[in-house]
Design a protein around this motif. Sequence first.
Motif, short mmCIF file in Angstrom:
data_model
loop_
_atom_site.label_atom_id
_atom_site.label_comp_id
_atom_site.label_asym_id
_atom_site.label_seq_id
_atom_site.Cartn_x
_atom_site.Cartn_y
_atom_site.Cartn_z
N PHE A 251 1.08 -0.97 -0.10
CA PHE A 251 -0.02 -0.10 -0.08
C PHE A 251 0.89 0.74 -0.18
O PHE A 251 0.73 2.11 -0.57
N ALA A 252 1.73 1.37 0.84
CA ALA A 252 2.45 1.89 0.73
C ALA A 252 3.46 2.97 -0.44
O ALA A 252 3.14 3.84 -1.26
N ILE A 253 4.43 1.35 -0.82
CA ILE A 253 4.34 1.90 -2.17
C ILE A 253 4.08 1.86 -3.06
O ILE A 253 4.77 3.25 -3.63
N ASN A 254 2.77 1.24 -3.48
CA ASN A 254 1.94 2.23 -4.70
C ASN A 254 0.85 3.04 -4.69
O ASN A 254 0.22 3.70 -5.46
N LEU A 255 0.89 3.22 -2.89
CA LEU A 255 0.86 5.02 -2.73
C LEU A 255 1.70 6.83 -3.94
O LEU A 255 1.09 7.14 -5.08
#
Length: 514
Positions: A251-255
């Motif tokens: 989730f963090a990276i693909n934000l």
Amino acid sequence: MSISERLAPSQSLSEDEVETGLKWLVHNGVWAQGMETLALGPILVAYALYLDASNLAIGLLAALPNLGQLALLPAVQMVEKVRRRRLLAVVFGAASRPMLLVMAAAVLVPSKEAGLALLLIGLTLRYSLGAFVGCSFNSWIRDLVPEHRMGAVFANRLMWMTGIGMVVSLLAGLFVDEWDRLVPHREAYGYAILLVLAFLAGCVSVYCMCRIPEPAMPPAERHLPLTERLAQPLKDVNFRNLVIFLGSWNFAINLAAPFFTVYLYKRLGLSVTMVTALLIVSQAANIAVLKTWGRIADRVSNKGVLTVAAPLFVLSIFLWTFTTLPEKHVLTIPLLVVIHILTGISTAGVTLASGNISLKLAPRGAAASYLSVSSLITAICAGTAPIIGGLFADWFTDRELTLILRWTEPETRHVFQAINLRHWDFFFGLAAILGFLSLNRLRQVKEVGEVEEDIVLEEIMATARQGMRNLTSVAGLRSAATYPVELLFRKVRLRRRKSGEKTPTRFTSDGPIP
């Protein structure tokens, strides 16, 4: 002999059959990577921007490959019922490849809005069918590859895939720019041609899949309903911790990650060839360390690799905020090169270790349900993040946060912008913070044979020293080259001494020191 009979699983496989299968596994990865490189990344984003895609559409474009994994729910049920994983992977793989032609056909639609809709539909169908491929393929390969060789086997496969990706990326970028020069106002047809080539590469990858032998699945102890089968991995506390880490991390990276290419095109005004060149720099760094990460994963642990590689990836995301202050500056391109090198090095470790640790913690015979739950939760988190990013992208357009340092003298005053966050910069900073927070869950994952991060750092140092010994006899140069890792290692060891933790066994390039 029918196709069904040719793709039947074997009750036992000889060593030669396994080795032959591992070779075809590499061939499959190479052609699949060629397909993905031509169908995704900078090429797909440029194609979508030509079709006047909004920020939300770009976010949706990045989310669909992940949200398509929701089809894993019926895929798990089908794998457990049919129990012929190679047959399922080949059939659904063959069905998903023509969707690339649907995506290419978007250029023929008179309306750009309708063309964009067709592109999204083709992408959705492709990855929905691909979920059945992934569910079958992952469980099948988990039983095929010897557990003690997973790091080396997948590192070698990733190395070849990344190398092919570099070559294809460069050729594709050059083709797009040259096509635009020779055929002005028809650049979208260049993207469509690349998608047709991706379809052909995908067909070859399916053929390679047919040549990989499949060990028969062990007989099911009892038939479980789908809900119970999917709940079983979450009852495993250790695997649940791993799933939570992978979900929060993705989730963090693909934000932010899906918008890197948009940022390079729109904010920095780079060409397709320049963006592709930066991608190649990242892939070259990826290749350079893949075997090292694989060797460390086999000799030390996958969790140890993640503990070192994941924070490095977070750092590379945070550095994006300094590429404009507030506009392009003289260090923008050098900084982009550094960022892509760090991204390549860290991505190699994160991709290899996260995949291996999932395979390792999934029990034999139940790998399909375990890996599908992991993929499903990861896909939901990775799929919702870029949509959220796309929704808020326009809101952040007119927002700005600046930290100014001012030095005043009697006759002059100097002002320096230490930090300037605007538009996409907010996503980069937020993604870095969330990525760092997700690492707390990784610490709760237990892996057989795991060691602390300073062991991994010592292994990296030993590899670096060995490489420098091969390059030079100058002792001072060897020390200078390994100093950054040495300094990091000393800080970790000092921290452990202060906290009273036991110092672990030391490693060299030849193994542990007794």
